[in-house]
Design an enzyme around this catalytic site. Structure first.
Site, PDB file in Angstrom:
ATOM      1  CB  SER A  79       1.192   3.833   4.622  1.00 60.59           C
ATOM      2  OG  SER A  79       0.099   3.904   3.726  1.00 60.59           O
ATOM      3  CG  HIS A 131       0.040   0.106   6.915  1.00 61.80           C
ATOM      4  ND1 HIS A 131      -0.497  -0.518   8.014  1.00 61.80           N
ATOM      5  CD2 HIS A 131      -0.886   1.016   6.510  1.00 61.80           C
ATOM      6  CE1 HIS A 131      -1.695  -0.006   8.278  1.00 61.80           C
ATOM      7  NE2 HIS A 131      -1.956   0.921   7.372  1.00 61.80           N
ATOM      8  CG  ASP A 153      -3.437   2.224   4.253  1.00 68.90           C
ATOM      9  OD1 ASP A 153      -3.860   1.868   5.367  1.00 68.90           O
ATOM     10  OD2 ASP A 153      -2.404   2.916   4.108  1.00 68.90           O
ATOM     11  CG  MET A 181      -8.830   2.873   1.678  1.00 67.13           C
ATOM     12  SD  MET A 181      -8.558   4.649   1.619  1.00 67.13           S
ATOM     13  CE  MET A 181      -6.999   4.766   2.521  1.00 67.13           C
ATOM     14  CG  HIS A 229      -5.615  -0.236   7.861  1.00 66.78           C
ATOM     15  ND1 HIS A 229      -5.277   1.107   7.958  1.00 66.78           N
ATOM     16  CD2 HIS A 229      -6.824  -0.360   8.451  1.00 66.78           C
ATOM     17  CE1 HIS A 229      -6.252   1.758   8.580  1.00 66.78           C
ATOM     18  NE2 HIS A 229      -7.205   0.884   8.883  1.00 66.78           N
ATOM     19  CG  MET A 237      -9.442   1.725   6.373  1.00 69.12           C
ATOM     20  SD  MET A 237      -8.304   3.024   5.849  1.00 69.12           S
ATOM     21  CE  MET A 237      -6.998   2.016   5.165  1.00 69.12           C
ATOM     22  CG  MET A 266      -7.659   4.593  12.264  1.00 71.45           C
ATOM     23  SD  MET A 266      -6.351   4.048  11.146  1.00 71.45           S
ATOM     24  CE  MET A 266      -6.102   5.530  10.146  1.00 71.45           C
ATOM     25  CG  ASP A 320      -2.447   4.058   9.720  1.00 71.00           C
ATOM     26  OD1 ASP A 320      -1.753   4.877   9.109  1.00 71.00           O
ATOM     27  OD2 ASP A 320      -3.212   3.254   9.157  1.00 71.00           O
TER      28      ASP A 320
HETATM   29  C1  DX5 Z   1      -5.121   6.430   6.204  1.00 74.16           C
HETATM   30  C2  DX5 Z   1      -4.209   5.232   6.118  1.00 74.16           C
HETATM   31  C3  DX5 Z   1      -2.800   5.500   6.523  1.00 74.16           C
HETATM   32  C4  DX5 Z   1      -2.088   6.565   5.719  1.00 74.16           C
HETATM   33  C5  DX5 Z   1      -0.898   7.067   6.463  1.00 74.16           C
HETATM   34  O1  DX5 Z   1      -6.439   6.007   6.036  1.00 74.16           O
HETATM   35  O2  DX5 Z   1      -4.701   4.206   6.957  1.00 74.16           O
HETATM   36  O3  DX5 Z   1      -2.058   4.276   6.519  1.00 74.16           O
HETATM   37  O4  DX5 Z   1      -1.678   6.104   4.469  1.00 74.16           O
HETATM   38  O5  DX5 Z   1      -0.289   8.065   5.688  1.00 74.16           O
HETATM   39  P1  DX5 Z   1       0.477   9.316   6.377  1.00 74.16           P
HETATM   40  O6  DX5 Z   1       1.641   8.711   7.140  1.00 74.16           O
HETATM   41  O7  DX5 Z   1       0.906  10.112   5.204  1.00 74.16           O
HETATM   42  O8  DX5 Z   1      -0.498   9.980   7.278  1.00 74.16           O
HETATM   43 ZN    ZN Z   2      -3.471   2.349   7.300  1.00 74.92          ZN
END
Ligand code: DX5
Ligand code: ZN
Length: 215
Positions: free
Chosen positions: A6, A31, A33, A35, A64, A66, A135, A173
């Site tokens: 990620s 990956h 993220d 947001m 991903h 969010m 999640m 994740d």
């Molecule tokens: C959280 C993200 C994850 C996160 C994982 O909302 O979707 O992808 O970055 O990070 P670690 O592995 O540090 O929990």
């Molecule tokens: Zn994620």
């Protein structure tokens, strides 16, 4: 087990070289993220940044989302170079319409479940998606503790996917690292996201090998 680092845990001043570093370390997918500060209480980056970092690897970009209205932005992320787009079943967009938009662009589509959402919420869509992301932390931030109590949800999904003879992958994740990977593997996960565990490792290649069970 496939490993998807990620980028949320990378040094954002040099995202390109961070991607190259993970590519060389043996990452299977990248990956990303996304947001929006509304669906989750944090902001990261959107399609323009993904477009800029796209040339740094040939590995699949696992995006991903969010965000509250994923359907509105599918074309932007497809244009930016996403290969896989996952969005939350809890978002405001219609799941069927959003899946169709993703598949219509020739990409792989996945649904994501927050910790409080049961496995059954995605059962009606299992024959339409390529993967389901479970999640194992509350979405929003990296570096949180793994929720082992999500493993029965993974097992329920695995059982339903196998019972129906589908090829849907299960991704997990949040909080995955050396201490938690065995639980994830045993529950039947195919793809593990790892932020902190690979980006903060002294040797990311070794960390990825260990998570893949190849060390
Ligand atoms: C959280 C993200 C994850 C996160 C994982 O909302 O979707 O992808 O970055 O990070 P670690 O592995 O540090 O929990
Ligand atoms: Zn994620």
């Amino acid at each position: 087990m496939l490993i998807a680092p990620s980028l949320l845990s990378c040094d954002f001043s040099k995202m390109g070289s961070e991607i190259t570093r993970m590519d060389k370390a043996g990452a299977d997918w990248m990956h990303l993220d996304v947001m929006d500060g509304h669906f989750v209480p944090n902001l990261t980056f959107g399609a323009p940044i993904i477009k800029w970092i796209r040339p740094y690897t040939k590995k699949p970009f696992d995006v991903h989302l969010m965000i509250s209205e994923p359907a509105r932005y599918i074309d932007d992320f497809a244009d930016a170079g996403a290969d896989i787009i996952t969005f939350h079943i809890e978002s405001d967009s219609d799941p069927d319409e959003t899946i169709e938009r993703i598949k219509g662009r020739g990409l792989q589509a996945g649904l994501v479940l927050k910790p409080h959402t049961p496995a059954e919420a995605v059962f009606p869509y299992l024959d339409k998606v390529d993967l389901v992301l479970v999640m194992t932390v509350e979405p929003g931030f990296g570096g949180q503790s793994f929720m082992a109590d999500m493993m029965p949800k993974v097992q329920a999904l695995r059982a339903e996917i196998d019972r129906r003879g589908l090829k849907v992958l299960i991704e997990a994740d949040g909080g995955i690292g050396d201490a938690t990977i065995s639980a994830v593997t045993e529950a039947g996960v195919d793809v593990s996201v790892a932020g902190t565990a690979v980006f903060k490792a002294d040797n990311p290649a070794d960390a990825i090998k260990r998570l893949k069970g190849e060390a």
